[in-house]
Design a protein around this motif. Structure first.
Motif, PDB file in Angstrom:
ATOM      1  N   CYS A  45      17.230  -4.880 -57.579  1.00 46.54           N
ATOM      2  CA  CYS A  45      16.622  -3.829 -56.901  1.00 46.54           C
ATOM      3  C   CYS A  45      17.248  -2.844 -56.060  1.00 46.54           C
ATOM      4  O   CYS A  45      18.046  -3.582 -55.376  1.00 46.54           O
ATOM      5  CB  CYS A  45      15.129  -4.254 -56.529  1.00 46.54           C
ATOM      6  SG  CYS A  45      14.105  -5.161 -57.586  1.00 46.54           S
ATOM      7  N   GLN A  46      17.254  -1.779 -56.137  1.00 46.44           N
ATOM      8  CA  GLN A  46      18.124  -0.863 -55.072  1.00 46.44           C
ATOM      9  C   GLN A  46      17.469  -0.871 -53.785  1.00 46.44           C
ATOM     10  O   GLN A  46      16.065  -0.958 -54.055  1.00 46.44           O
ATOM     11  CB  GLN A  46      18.099   0.452 -55.802  1.00 46.44           C
ATOM     12  CG  GLN A  46      18.816   0.402 -57.057  1.00 46.44           C
ATOM     13  CD  GLN A  46      20.268   0.034 -56.999  1.00 46.44           C
ATOM     14  OE1 GLN A  46      21.075   0.250 -56.151  1.00 46.44           O
ATOM     15  NE2 GLN A  46      20.418  -0.819 -58.254  1.00 46.44           N
ATOM     16  N   PRO A  47      18.006  -1.129 -52.804  1.00 42.15           N
ATOM     17  CA  PRO A  47      17.475  -0.882 -51.326  1.00 42.15           C
ATOM     18  C   PRO A  47      16.296   0.759 -51.301  1.00 42.15           C
ATOM     19  O   PRO A  47      17.532   1.712 -51.564  1.00 42.15           O
ATOM     20  CB  PRO A  47      18.535  -0.868 -50.379  1.00 42.15           C
ATOM     21  CG  PRO A  47      19.709  -1.329 -51.270  1.00 42.15           C
ATOM     22  CD  PRO A  47      19.568  -0.982 -52.503  1.00 42.15           C
ATOM     23  N   THR A  48      15.349   0.657 -50.830  1.00 41.69           N
ATOM     24  CA  THR A  48      14.503   1.539 -50.809  1.00 41.69           C
ATOM     25  C   THR A  48      13.634   1.515 -49.469  1.00 41.69           C
ATOM     26  O   THR A  48      13.479   0.528 -48.886  1.00 41.69           O
ATOM     27  CB  THR A  48      13.551   2.025 -52.005  1.00 41.69           C
ATOM     28  OG1 THR A  48      12.702   0.764 -52.072  1.00 41.69           O
ATOM     29  CG2 THR A  48      14.545   2.441 -53.161  1.00 41.69           C
ATOM     30  N   SER A  49      13.127   2.705 -48.902  1.00 39.28           N
ATOM     31  CA  SER A  49      12.574   2.719 -47.666  1.00 39.28           C
ATOM     32  C   SER A  49      10.825   2.750 -48.017  1.00 39.28           C
ATOM     33  O   SER A  49      10.343   2.853 -46.945  1.00 39.28           O
ATOM     34  CB  SER A  49      12.702   3.688 -46.873  1.00 39.28           C
ATOM     35  OG  SER A  49      12.898   5.003 -47.394  1.00 39.28           O
ATOM     36  N   SER A  50      10.467   3.015 -48.894  1.00 37.44           N
ATOM     37  CA  SER A  50       8.974   2.833 -49.321  1.00 37.44           C
ATOM     38  C   SER A  50       8.756   2.202 -50.591  1.00 37.44           C
ATOM     39  O   SER A  50       9.487   2.018 -51.447  1.00 37.44           O
ATOM     40  CB  SER A  50       8.728   4.501 -49.232  1.00 37.44           C
ATOM     41  OG  SER A  50       8.933   5.047 -50.608  1.00 37.44           O
ATOM     42  N   CYS A  51       7.512   2.135 -50.683  1.00 37.24           N
ATOM     43  CA  CYS A  51       6.864   1.130 -51.781  1.00 37.24           C
ATOM     44  C   CYS A  51       7.227   2.075 -53.010  1.00 37.24           C
ATOM     45  O   CYS A  51       7.507   1.481 -54.068  1.00 37.24           O
ATOM     46  CB  CYS A  51       5.405   0.577 -51.564  1.00 37.24           C
ATOM     47  SG  CYS A  51       4.737  -0.361 -52.860  1.00 37.24           S
ATOM     48  N   ARG A  52       6.669   3.034 -53.057  1.00 36.12           N
ATOM     49  CA  ARG A  52       6.708   4.265 -54.107  1.00 36.12           C
ATOM     50  C   ARG A  52       8.247   4.183 -54.686  1.00 36.12           C
ATOM     51  O   ARG A  52       8.548   4.062 -55.891  1.00 36.12           O
ATOM     52  CB  ARG A  52       6.198   5.412 -54.006  1.00 36.12           C
ATOM     53  CG  ARG A  52       6.338   6.489 -55.036  1.00 36.12           C
ATOM     54  CD  ARG A  52       6.182   7.957 -54.507  1.00 36.12           C
ATOM     55  NE  ARG A  52       6.587   9.009 -55.420  1.00 36.12           N
ATOM     56  CZ  ARG A  52       5.639   9.300 -56.288  1.00 36.12           C
ATOM     57  NH1 ARG A  52       4.423   8.631 -56.502  1.00 36.12           N
ATOM     58  NH2 ARG A  52       5.867  10.247 -57.194  1.00 36.12           N
ATOM     59  N   GLU A  53       9.115   4.494 -53.736  1.00 35.80           N
ATOM     60  CA  GLU A  53      10.614   4.459 -54.312  1.00 35.80           C
ATOM     61  C   GLU A  53      10.980   3.047 -54.773  1.00 35.80           C
ATOM     62  O   GLU A  53      11.858   2.971 -55.739  1.00 35.80           O
ATOM     63  CB  GLU A  53      11.619   4.785 -53.059  1.00 35.80           C
ATOM     64  CG  GLU A  53      11.310   6.114 -52.596  1.00 35.80           C
ATOM     65  CD  GLU A  53      12.213   6.593 -51.405  1.00 35.80           C
ATOM     66  OE1 GLU A  53      12.707   5.570 -50.743  1.00 35.80           O
ATOM     67  OE2 GLU A  53      12.360   7.570 -50.915  1.00 35.80           O
ATOM     68  N   CYS A  54      10.520   2.056 -54.360  1.00 32.61           N
ATOM     69  CA  CYS A  54      10.971   0.621 -54.665  1.00 32.61           C
ATOM     70  C   CYS A  54      10.591   0.280 -55.935  1.00 32.61           C
ATOM     71  O   CYS A  54      11.262  -0.123 -56.933  1.00 32.61           O
ATOM     72  CB  CYS A  54      10.266  -0.450 -53.843  1.00 32.61           C
ATOM     73  SG  CYS A  54      10.769  -2.087 -54.266  1.00 32.61           S
ATOM     74  N   GLU A  76      13.871  -1.666 -43.182  1.00 32.61           N
ATOM     75  CA  GLU A  76      12.627  -1.773 -44.018  1.00 32.61           C
ATOM     76  C   GLU A  76      12.867  -1.934 -45.627  1.00 32.61           C
ATOM     77  O   GLU A  76      12.299  -2.410 -46.424  1.00 32.61           O
ATOM     78  CB  GLU A  76      11.666  -0.713 -43.821  1.00 32.61           C
ATOM     79  CG  GLU A  76      11.153  -0.536 -42.266  1.00 32.61           C
ATOM     80  CD  GLU A  76      10.339  -1.613 -41.970  1.00 32.61           C
ATOM     81  OE1 GLU A  76       9.814  -2.597 -42.683  1.00 32.61           O
ATOM     82  OE2 GLU A  76       9.894  -1.804 -40.793  1.00 32.61           O
ATOM     83  N   GLU A  77      14.033  -1.422 -45.931  1.00 31.70           N
ATOM     84  CA  GLU A  77      14.551  -1.569 -47.428  1.00 31.70           C
ATOM     85  C   GLU A  77      14.579  -2.937 -47.668  1.00 31.70           C
ATOM     86  O   GLU A  77      14.484  -3.180 -49.072  1.00 31.70           O
ATOM     87  CB  GLU A  77      16.033  -1.077 -47.438  1.00 31.70           C
ATOM     88  CG  GLU A  77      16.057   0.610 -47.478  1.00 31.70           C
ATOM     89  CD  GLU A  77      16.171   1.232 -46.167  1.00 31.70           C
ATOM     90  OE1 GLU A  77      16.211   0.298 -45.305  1.00 31.70           O
ATOM     91  OE2 GLU A  77      16.392   2.324 -46.005  1.00 31.70           O
ATOM     92  N   ARG A  78      14.457  -3.965 -46.908  1.00 32.61           N
ATOM     93  CA  ARG A  78      14.690  -5.303 -47.313  1.00 32.61           C
ATOM     94  C   ARG A  78      13.166  -5.892 -47.864  1.00 32.61           C
ATOM     95  O   ARG A  78      13.206  -6.830 -48.246  1.00 32.61           O
ATOM     96  CB  ARG A  78      15.065  -6.260 -46.155  1.00 32.61           C
ATOM     97  CG  ARG A  78      16.591  -6.240 -45.736  1.00 32.61           C
ATOM     98  CD  ARG A  78      16.978  -7.097 -44.592  1.00 32.61           C
ATOM     99  NE  ARG A  78      16.399  -8.570 -44.875  1.00 32.61           N
ATOM    100  CZ  ARG A  78      17.185  -9.338 -45.404  1.00 32.61           C
ATOM    101  NH1 ARG A  78      18.454  -8.957 -45.990  1.00 32.61           N
ATOM    102  NH2 ARG A  78      16.903 -10.681 -45.664  1.00 32.61           N
ATOM    103  N   ARG A  79      12.180  -5.139 -47.882  1.00 32.64           N
ATOM    104  CA  ARG A  79      11.046  -5.286 -48.182  1.00 32.64           C
ATOM    105  C   ARG A  79      11.059  -5.161 -49.721  1.00 32.64           C
ATOM    106  O   ARG A  79      10.072  -5.542 -50.571  1.00 32.64           O
ATOM    107  CB  ARG A  79       9.934  -4.344 -47.538  1.00 32.64           C
ATOM    108  CG  ARG A  79       9.723  -4.600 -46.223  1.00 32.64           C
ATOM    109  CD  ARG A  79       8.656  -3.716 -45.661  1.00 32.64           C
ATOM    110  NE  ARG A  79       8.225  -3.784 -44.473  1.00 32.64           N
ATOM    111  CZ  ARG A  79       7.338  -4.550 -43.828  1.00 32.64           C
ATOM    112  NH1 ARG A  79       6.506  -5.409 -44.792  1.00 32.64           N
ATOM    113  NH2 ARG A  79       6.818  -4.727 -42.593  1.00 32.64           N
ATOM    114  N   CYS A  80      11.940  -4.424 -50.269  1.00 36.29           N
ATOM    115  CA  CYS A  80      12.093  -4.287 -51.858  1.00 36.29           C
ATOM    116  C   CYS A  80      13.091  -5.094 -52.321  1.00 36.29           C
ATOM    117  O   CYS A  80      14.089  -5.320 -51.917  1.00 36.29           O
ATOM    118  CB  CYS A  80      12.474  -2.745 -51.973  1.00 36.29           C
ATOM    119  SG  CYS A  80      12.694  -2.248 -53.713  1.00 36.29           S
ATOM    120  N   GLY A  81      12.422  -6.012 -53.460  1.00 35.47           N
ATOM    121  CA  GLY A  81      13.261  -6.780 -53.938  1.00 35.47           C
ATOM    122  C   GLY A  81      12.140  -7.517 -55.306  1.00 35.47           C
ATOM    123  O   GLY A  81      11.376  -7.101 -55.598  1.00 35.47           O
TER     124      GLY A  81
END
Length: 649
Positions: A45-54, A76-81
């Protein structure tokens, strides 16, 4: 001079790198299209700053919305994975936001052969709703039952050029035999008749008045004037009416070998009301002993307007506007037959068989048969072609909405004998009556769509359809959305999917994660730009997505409305300006060098010309005598010659 290009290349690379970073974090791009990741990052997954982008970055991505999941100082991008990664890092299962596509069956009547072919349900389900997450395929199972005795409409389209004279005699007795044969496989069958010759313009048909009245070779033969296409008999179950109308037909004549059969096929497919097509299996039997004219041939007769794809039959069933429109193309004919769900059977002689076999490859669900010289085998040929077509089940789709991909996998028999090749349509051959076959249809979206899209699937040659409602899933449905959350800037921020969404950036600059829905998410705030100096520590410091620093102050305005005073960004990105300046400087220097060179050449040329003029003016020979010319006459004086009056020596 060497350092300048090096600096320019460095700045261009730097600019490109920042552009790529902007593209990675740009919400507008990722909100409209999912792209395959780099092969080296496949499955990540690419680092993103929102759930939608994730969830739009890759179909394997999930988002952890747990409060304080990221430690202080971490992005906050670490929330995406990936799901496993987030669980391993301590995210509770209930705090994972991982929307998935789904399939809902809205109508699924059971398959049924009906009664004597009537009321059969051959395709199931009939209506489904599919929700697609971009990049994640959804699989739909479609079932088809070949019902026995399915109704048939057969339209017989015959070439009436003079070379088909003996064939017409056979066709006059065709109606009864054909109905008897078809009634052995279906209890509801109707037949109709139409004929064609060619366009009534030179060089396709002789326009001499006598030839237009009687184009046959001898005056003793019964012959009718040439025509492009004539609809003679609408579809009927009356065999005697068929034989009666065909018995009234006479051959005609034209000049060239190819015939105007494409005009006839197109009109027969487009004029459904005049022909009388039912919503059943539709067969069009095309008989000819020659090839066909196609798009572009009309220019030979001065016809330049392309076929408009509309029905133009008059009250007598005659295609009178044929001289106005060019012949249709193969693509137009194939599209019209497919849209009308008509299966053509080309019954042609051996001389033209290879041509029609190649044509059949371009027209889905078509068949070609070898016609004897006098058409004596036409009934058996039609029956063989009908059995071949009806035992072939081809599942296809209507035009796809933008950003939707589809593939098929056919399961045509027992599990160990399944045909598993995927393609742009599903097909099973040699399907027996009362046999059920399955098709696995995989749907995948690459774009987000704000409105539902409709997609239709159907089995060629049959009237039933499957309607698919397509929806795209492009946002998280977090249940923790809370404006003015205490967790965010002492109640001044918006909590969504576990992170604070500050409204200062989108309200002041129109950028940031809330740029697309700033008015809705931040409607409770009044955001203003100010150049006031920072006087105390009450100012909040934030960075934009492109890493530019800005400050804002939270104040209470009139009526209890919160006011955000935002200072402009501290650091502007001058990379593009520098690059453009360098490029402009190089261009200017280059133009200056070119102009200087051109000016020096001009000065040199003018100086040389003036020197030439001066040399020319200094010439000391007579202009009436060419110094390079030597006469062929030589005069020599005798030294012993003494002129009169001269003293003697």
């Amino acid at each position: 001079m060497v350092a300048l290009p090096v600096v320019l290349v460095f700045l261009l690379v730097l600019s490109r790198g920042e552009s790529e970073l902007d593209a990675m974090i740009s919400l507008s791009e990722k909100a409209t299209e999912w792209r395959d990741p780099d092969p080296s990052l496949l499955g990540s997954c690419q680092p993103t700053s929102s759930c939608r982008e994730c969830i739009l970055s890759h179909p394997s991505c999930a988002w952890c919305k747990q409060l304080n999941f990221t430690a202080s100082g971490l992005a906050e991008e670490r929330r995406c994975g990936r799901r496993q990664e987030l669980l391993a890092r301590g995210c509770p299962l209930g705090e994972l936001e991982e929307p998935r596509g789904r399939l809902e069956v809205l109508q699924d009547q059971p398959l049924s052969p009906g009664t004597r072919g009537e009321g059969a349900t051959q395709l199931a389900p009939q209506r489904v709703r599919v929700t697609l997450r971009p990049g994640e395929p959804q699989q739909l199972r479609v079932r088809f039952l070949r019902a026995p005795g399915y109704p048939v409409d057969l339209y017989y389209l015959m070439d009436l050029s003079y070379s088909m004279k003996d064939d017409l005699e056979r066709v006059r007795q065709l109606g009864h035999d054909l109905l008897v044969q078809l009634q052995q496989v279906t209890h509801s069958v109707r037949i109709g008749f139409g004929s064609f010759v060619d366009k009534t313009v030179m060089p396709f048909v002789s326009t001499v008045s006598s030839k237009l009245r009687h184009p046959c070779p001898t005056r003793l033969e019964r012959c009718q004037p040439p025509f492009s296409f004539r609809h003679v008999l609408s579809l009927t179950g009356d065999a005697k009416a068929f034989e009666r109308e065909v018995g009234r037909q006479n051959v005609s004549g034209n000049l060239d070998s190819p015939e105007g059969g494409f005009d006839a096929i197109l009109q027969a497919a487009l004029c459904q009301e005049q022909i009388g097509w039912r919503n059943v299996s539709r067969l069009l039997v095309f008989t000819s002993d020659d090839t066909f004219h196609t798009a572009g041939d009309g220019k030979l007769g001065g016809i330049f307007m392309p076929s408009d794809g509309h029905c133009h039959l008059d009250s007598d069933g005659l295609y009178r506007r044929s001289p106005e429109f060019d012949y249709p193309s193969v693509g137009q004919v194939a599209q019209a037959l497919s849209a009308a769900n008509i299966q053509p059977i080309f019954a042609v002689t051996s001389a033209t068989l290879p041509v029609y076999q190649e044509l059949s490859k371009l027209i889905p669900k078509s068949a070609v048969g070898l016609l004897s010289e006098d058409s004596s085998n036409v009934v058996q040929l039609i029956m063989d072609a009908y059995k071949s077509l009806s035992s072939t089940v081809t599942l296809e789709h209507s035009p796809l909405p933008p950003g939707v991909h589809i593939s098929y996998e056919s399961q045509c028999g027992d599990p160990e004998k399944r045909e598993g090749e995927a393609g742009d349509r599903g097909q099973c051959n040699h399907v027996r009556t009362n046999q059920t076959v399955n098709f696995l249809v995989a749907l995948q979206a690459t774009h987000c769509s704000s409105e539902p899209q409709l997609l239709r699937l159907r089995a060629l040659g049959f009237s039933e359809e499957l309607t698919v409602e397509l929806h795209t899933l492009c946002d998280c449905n977090c249940s923790d959305t809370q404006p003015q959350a205490p967790h965010c800037s002492d109640g001044q921020g918006l909590l969504q999917c576990g992170v604070c969404r500050d409204c200062a950036e989108c309200g002041a600059f129109g950028t940031g994660p809330l740029a697309l829905n700033c008015s809705r998410a931040c409607g409770f705030l009044n955001v203003t730009l100010t150049s006031a100096p920072i006087l105390d520590d009450g100012w909040c410091k934030e960075r934009t997505l492109d890493n530019q620093l800005f400050f804002f102050l939270v104040e209470e305005g009139a009526g209890g409305k919160v006011v955000l005073r935002v200072r402009p960004k501290e650091r502007a990105d001058h990379t593009q300006t520098i690059v453009l300046g360098c490029v402009g400087g190089i261009v200017a220097v280059g133009l200056g060098l070119v102009l200087a060179y051109r000016l020096s050449v001009e000065i040199y040329d003018r100086r040389e010309f003036r020197r030439f003029e001066k040399e020319r003016q200094r010439l000391n020979w007579k202009q009436d005598s060419n110094p390079l010319y030597r006469s062929a006459i030589t005069t020599t004086v005798n030294p012993r010659f003494q002129e009169a009056g001269s003293p003697l020596l």
